[in-house]
Structure formats: C-alpha cells, structure tokens
Scaffold this motif. Structure first.
Motif, PDB file in Angstrom:
ATOM      1  N   ARG A  58       0.851  -1.187   0.000  1.00 34.44           N
ATOM      2  CA  ARG A  58       0.000   0.000   0.000  1.00 34.44           C
ATOM      3  C   ARG A  58       0.886   1.236   0.000  1.00 34.44           C
ATOM      4  N   PHE A  59       0.586   2.155  -0.891  1.00 35.07           N
ATOM      5  CA  PHE A  59       1.381   3.375  -1.028  1.00 35.07           C
ATOM      6  C   PHE A  59       0.447   4.558  -1.202  1.00 35.07           C
ATOM      7  N   THR A  60       0.624   5.567  -0.369  1.00 34.72           N
ATOM      8  CA  THR A  60      -0.184   6.780  -0.446  1.00 34.72           C
ATOM      9  C   THR A  60       0.746   7.980  -0.560  1.00 34.72           C
ATOM     10  N   ASP A  61       0.600   8.734  -1.642  1.00 39.99           N
ATOM     11  CA  ASP A  61       1.426   9.917  -1.895  1.00 39.99           C
ATOM     12  C   ASP A  61       0.538  11.151  -1.800  1.00 39.99           C
ATOM     13  N   VAL A  62       0.761  11.973  -0.795  1.00 45.99           N
ATOM     14  CA  VAL A  62      -0.029  13.203  -0.631  1.00 45.99           C
ATOM     15  C   VAL A  62       0.849  14.440  -0.707  1.00 45.99           C
ATOM     16  N   THR A  63       2.065  14.292  -1.252  1.00 44.14           N
ATOM     17  CA  THR A  63       2.967  15.428  -1.421  1.00 44.14           C
ATOM     18  C   THR A  63       2.310  16.484  -2.306  1.00 44.14           C
ATOM     19  N   CYS A  64       2.719  17.737  -2.132  1.00 41.67           N
ATOM     20  CA  CYS A  64       2.073  18.805  -2.892  1.00 41.67           C
ATOM     21  C   CYS A  64       3.000  20.005  -3.033  1.00 41.67           C
ATOM     22  N   GLY A  65       3.146  20.476  -4.260  1.00 42.64           N
ATOM     23  CA  GLY A  65       3.956  21.655  -4.505  1.00 42.64           C
ATOM     24  C   GLY A  65       3.467  22.848  -3.709  1.00 42.64           C
ATOM     25  N   GLY A  66       4.399  23.604  -3.156  1.00 42.80           N
ATOM     26  CA  GLY A  66       4.059  24.787  -2.375  1.00 42.80           C
ATOM     27  C   GLY A  66       3.770  24.512  -0.925  1.00 42.80           C
ATOM     28  N   ALA A  67       3.798  23.254  -0.502  1.00 40.00           N
ATOM     29  CA  ALA A  67       3.433  22.905   0.868  1.00 40.00           C
ATOM     30  C   ALA A  67       4.417  23.473   1.888  1.00 40.00           C
ATOM     31  N   LYS A  68       3.859  23.930   2.986  1.00 40.82           N
ATOM     32  CA  LYS A  68       4.622  24.348   4.156  1.00 40.82           C
ATOM     33  C   LYS A  68       4.273  23.405   5.309  1.00 40.82           C
ATOM     34  N   THR A  69       4.937  23.599   6.426  1.00 42.07           N
ATOM     35  CA  THR A  69       4.649  22.745   7.580  1.00 42.07           C
ATOM     36  C   THR A  69       3.187  22.860   8.002  1.00 42.07           C
ATOM     37  N   VAL A  70       2.588  24.023   7.857  1.00 37.71           N
ATOM     38  CA  VAL A  70       1.194  24.201   8.251  1.00 37.71           C
ATOM     39  C   VAL A  70       0.267  23.326   7.422  1.00 37.71           C
ATOM     40  N   ASP A  71       0.678  22.999   6.188  1.00 30.94           N
ATOM     41  CA  ASP A  71      -0.161  22.192   5.310  1.00 30.94           C
ATOM     42  C   ASP A  71      -0.123  20.716   5.668  1.00 30.94           C
ATOM     43  N   MET A  72       0.661  20.356   6.650  1.00 29.05           N
ATOM     44  CA  MET A  72       0.621  18.993   7.156  1.00 29.05           C
ATOM     45  C   MET A  72      -0.637  18.765   8.003  1.00 29.05           C
ATOM     46  N   THR A  73      -1.129  19.836   8.605  1.00 34.47           N
ATOM     47  CA  THR A  73      -2.295  19.704   9.492  1.00 34.47           C
ATOM     48  C   THR A  73      -3.502  20.503   9.026  1.00 34.47           C
ATOM     49  N   GLN A  74      -3.365  21.259   7.927  1.00 35.18           N
ATOM     50  CA  GLN A  74      -4.475  22.046   7.406  1.00 35.18           C
ATOM     51  C   GLN A  74      -4.588  21.832   5.893  1.00 35.18           C
ATOM     52  N   PRO A  75      -5.785  21.953   5.327  1.00 30.51           N
ATOM     53  CA  PRO A  75      -5.948  21.811   3.878  1.00 30.51           C
ATOM     54  C   PRO A  75      -5.154  22.890   3.138  1.00 30.51           C
ATOM     55  N   GLN A  76      -4.673  22.535   1.955  1.00 33.60           N
ATOM     56  CA  GLN A  76      -3.888  23.442   1.125  1.00 33.60           C
ATOM     57  C   GLN A  76      -4.609  23.663  -0.198  1.00 33.60           C
ATOM     58  N   LYS A 136       8.618  24.066  13.947  1.00 31.56           N
ATOM     59  CA  LYS A 136       7.534  23.626  13.059  1.00 31.56           C
ATOM     60  C   LYS A 136       7.832  22.243  12.493  1.00 31.56           C
ATOM     61  N   VAL A 137       9.092  22.029  12.087  1.00 30.31           N
ATOM     62  CA  VAL A 137       9.483  20.718  11.574  1.00 30.31           C
ATOM     63  C   VAL A 137       9.365  19.678  12.678  1.00 30.31           C
ATOM     64  N   ALA A 138       9.814  20.044  13.865  1.00 29.81           N
ATOM     65  CA  ALA A 138       9.719  19.121  14.995  1.00 29.81           C
ATOM     66  C   ALA A 138       8.278  18.734  15.274  1.00 29.81           C
ATOM     67  N   SER A 139       7.380  19.700  15.194  1.00 33.38           N
ATOM     68  CA  SER A 139       5.964  19.427  15.442  1.00 33.38           C
ATOM     69  C   SER A 139       5.387  18.449  14.423  1.00 33.38           C
ATOM     70  N   VAL A 140       5.803  18.589  13.163  1.00 35.84           N
ATOM     71  CA  VAL A 140       5.323  17.665  12.130  1.00 35.84           C
ATOM     72  C   VAL A 140       5.806  16.245  12.419  1.00 35.84           C
ATOM     73  N   VAL A 141       7.077  16.097  12.773  1.00 33.83           N
ATOM     74  CA  VAL A 141       7.613  14.762  13.064  1.00 33.83           C
ATOM     75  C   VAL A 141       6.882  14.147  14.253  1.00 33.83           C
ATOM     76  N   ARG A 142       6.634  14.944  15.278  1.00 34.16           N
ATOM     77  CA  ARG A 142       5.898  14.425  16.435  1.00 34.16           C
ATOM     78  C   ARG A 142       4.469  14.048  16.048  1.00 34.16           C
ATOM     79  N   GLY A 143       3.878  14.828  15.139  1.00 34.00           N
ATOM     80  CA  GLY A 143       2.531  14.510  14.677  1.00 34.00           C
ATOM     81  C   GLY A 143       2.475  13.180  13.939  1.00 34.00           C
ATOM     82  N   ILE A 144       3.517  12.882  13.160  1.00 35.06           N
ATOM     83  CA  ILE A 144       3.594  11.595  12.484  1.00 35.06           C
ATOM     84  C   ILE A 144       3.702  10.473  13.505  1.00 35.06           C
ATOM     85  N   ARG A 145       4.589  10.655  14.478  1.00 33.32           N
ATOM     86  CA  ARG A 145       4.794   9.616  15.493  1.00 33.32           C
ATOM     87  C   ARG A 145       3.533   9.370  16.297  1.00 33.32           C
ATOM     88  N   TRP A 146       2.783  10.407  16.611  1.00 32.60           N
ATOM     89  CA  TRP A 146       1.550  10.250  17.383  1.00 32.60           C
ATOM     90  C   TRP A 146       0.532   9.420  16.599  1.00 32.60           C
TER      91      TRP A 146
END
Length: 318
Positions: free
Chosen positions: A107-125, A199-209
């Motif tokens: 199973r592979f899911t790719d949700v990468t997106c041009g222009g993304a910032k750390t905020v777009d990890m937790t909010q719609p872009q 911000k980067v740290a928060s994203v990594v912690r969000g993945i781990r959670w």
C-alpha cells in the motif's frame, strides 16, 4: 570543480538580466502551480529510463508507505502528473513512487504537494484545481514507513531564489543578495531557518503520534549550487559572491532538519551528500535544474532516482 575565471568587465550582466527575468517570471506563481500537465517533456539533465530504487525489501511488501512533503518531494514537472488535485504536481516518478515500486510496498499513499509548508501537514492546502487535504490525515496507526521533506517553503525558498536572481544582474561579481538579507547585521535567512525548527519538529511528532510504530525518514534538500567555488553565473543567475552564502544557507537548513529529525525519533536521510557534483551548474548528470520553465531550481528525474536510492538505503531489513 575548478574555480571559474572572473573577467574584469561586466558583460555577463546583460545575459544574466534575461535569465533572472525568466526565472523571476517562473517563480511568480506559487510552487504549487509549477507542475504543468502530465504530458510535459522529461526534465533535462539525464534520461529517465524508468529505473526504480535498487534495493528490494520483501519484509515490507505487506506494509503501508505514506509520502509527505513539498514540491521537491512531489516531483513537479516530471511526467506523469498524477493524483488530485492536479495543482500539487505529483509525479508517478518522484522518489516516493520509485521507492514504493522498487521495494514493493503493498500500500502506497502519496499526498505530497507543490508549495506545501509545515502548516499544510495539518491544514488543507488550496492549489490549482482544488484542495489538498491536510497531509497528516494520510498517516494512520497501520502505517509502516513515512517519508517527509518539508521546510523549504517555510523559509521562503521561491522568494529567495527569485530575489537573488534579480539582484545578481546589478552586481554579478559581488554579493548583493547576501548584503540584502544581512542588512542591519542580522542574517534574515538564518533567522527564518531557526524559526522553522519548531515547526518541523511538530510535524515529526505529529507523524509519530499517528503512527507509533512507523519508520519516519526525514529528507534534507539536494545541492542546488556547487559544493565549493562561486557558482556558474550567468548560467545560474546567482552573483559569484552570493554563491557561498546561499550554499551555506542551504546547509544550515539541512542541518536544522537533521537535528529536528534526530531529536524527535526520526531518521535523517542525507540527499545533499550524494548530490554533490550533480548541482544545477553541471552540463550533464545534474539532479537539480537551474533556469528551467517547468522545474526551476527543482530536482529532475535523475535527482529523484538518486533520492529514491538514498531512501531505499535507509530502510535496512528489520
């Protein structure tokens, strides 16, 4: 790479102005719009022959892999543009897709997106053609591997490149961009990188959670300019005195990303080291394009193959 001869005149400035204007025009639109259609021509710098990552890991072939990140991860401008929304510029030959195929994830899911910032990890872009959901939504408890490449847009990657290219024509042998970003005695870009760390740290912690047992691989960014010397003005319209400053800024960004990955239970994947000698100044074999309408200062197909190999090598058998 030998040090280039620096002429005494400023004749290259006229050619640089044209290149800088072309680059600035390419960067006016958000990076999310830079993808183009799936019928775009293959990125220059080397022929992409469909090779996948060189390592296979049968133990992972029943596992789930999720790819997160910005335009460097999405593979803008590299055929074929797949997934929705189309404005994300997600290629089916980006490093995540190559890794998924090479390793054989079920199973592979790719949700990468041009222009993304750390905020777009937790909010719609919002991008051309629709809205990319918060990327972390794709990470679930059964996720086995996550790749993340983020932070460049948080420090203003597109603005920095556009600005430095524009001012280079006025002082091609000096350091106008360095002077601009350090006016008043404070390095603005260093400050931006420091501010992005949390911000980067928060994203990594969000993945781990969300995925307590996943292997989290956090990538840096490949070399844009040569690892030494004064660049290749005017081919890449960065003033000769600015090349060391921008190179050091990129290394500082990568060092910050590596530190935040390590402090938050993730593994850092160095793609800068393997890309040395394959920067945008190279006539062939480069991983990153220079002034290219579809992929300005972004990895091409060869670069994604190289990054896929680095990711695969970071996935040893359990």
């Amino acid at each position: 790479m030998p040090e280039p001869h620096v002429p005494t005149g400023a004749r290259p400035a006229r050619r640089a102005r044209g290149a800088a204007l072309a680059l600035s025009a390419a960067l006016v639109l958000p990076l999310a719009l830079a993808a183009g259609s799936g019928s775009a021509a293959a990125a220059p710098g080397g022929h992409h022959d469909g090779r996948t990552a060189p390592h296979r890991h049968p133990h992972l072939n029943t596992h789930k892999y999720v790819a997160l990140g910005d335009s460097y991860a999405a593979g803008i401008g590299i055929p074929d543009n797949v997934g929705m929304p189309a404005g994300c510029g997600r290629s089916n030959h980006n490093y995540a897709s190559l890794t998924a195929k090479g390793i054989g994830f079920a199973r592979f899911t790719d949700v990468t997106c041009g222009g993304a910032k750390t905020v777009d990890m937790t909010q719609p872009q919002t991008v051309t053609g629709g809205v990319n959901p918060a990327q972390l939504n794709a990470v679930t408890a059964d996720t086995s591997v996550v790749t993340l490449q983020i932070g460049g847009n948080d420090i203003g990657f597109g603005e920095i490149i556009g600005t430095c290219a524009s001012v280079s024509a006025s002082d091609p042998f000096g350091d106008p961009c360095h002077k601009l970003y350090t006016a008043g005695g404070t390095d603005q870009l260093a400050g931006r990188i420091d501010a992005t760390a949390a911000k980067v740290a928060s994203v990594v912690r969000g993945i781990r959670w969300r995925a307590p047992h996943a292997r989290i691989l956090v990538l840096g960014y490949p070399a844009i300019l040569p690892d030494s010397g004064v660049g290749c003005f005017p081919t890449v319209p960065v003033a000769m005195g600015d090349a060391p400053y921008l190179r050091d800024t990129q290394k500082r960004l990568n060092a910050m990303i590596a530190a935040q990955a390590g402090r938050n239970g993730a593994r850092y994947v160095d793609v800068y080291g393997p890309s040395v000698g394959h920067d945008a100044c190279q006539p062939t074999g480069r991983w990153v394009e220079g002034v290219n309408p579809s992929t300005p200062f972004h990895p091409n197909a060869v670069g994604h193959e190289g990054m896929a190999a680095a990711v695969a090598a970071a996935l040893p058998p359990r």
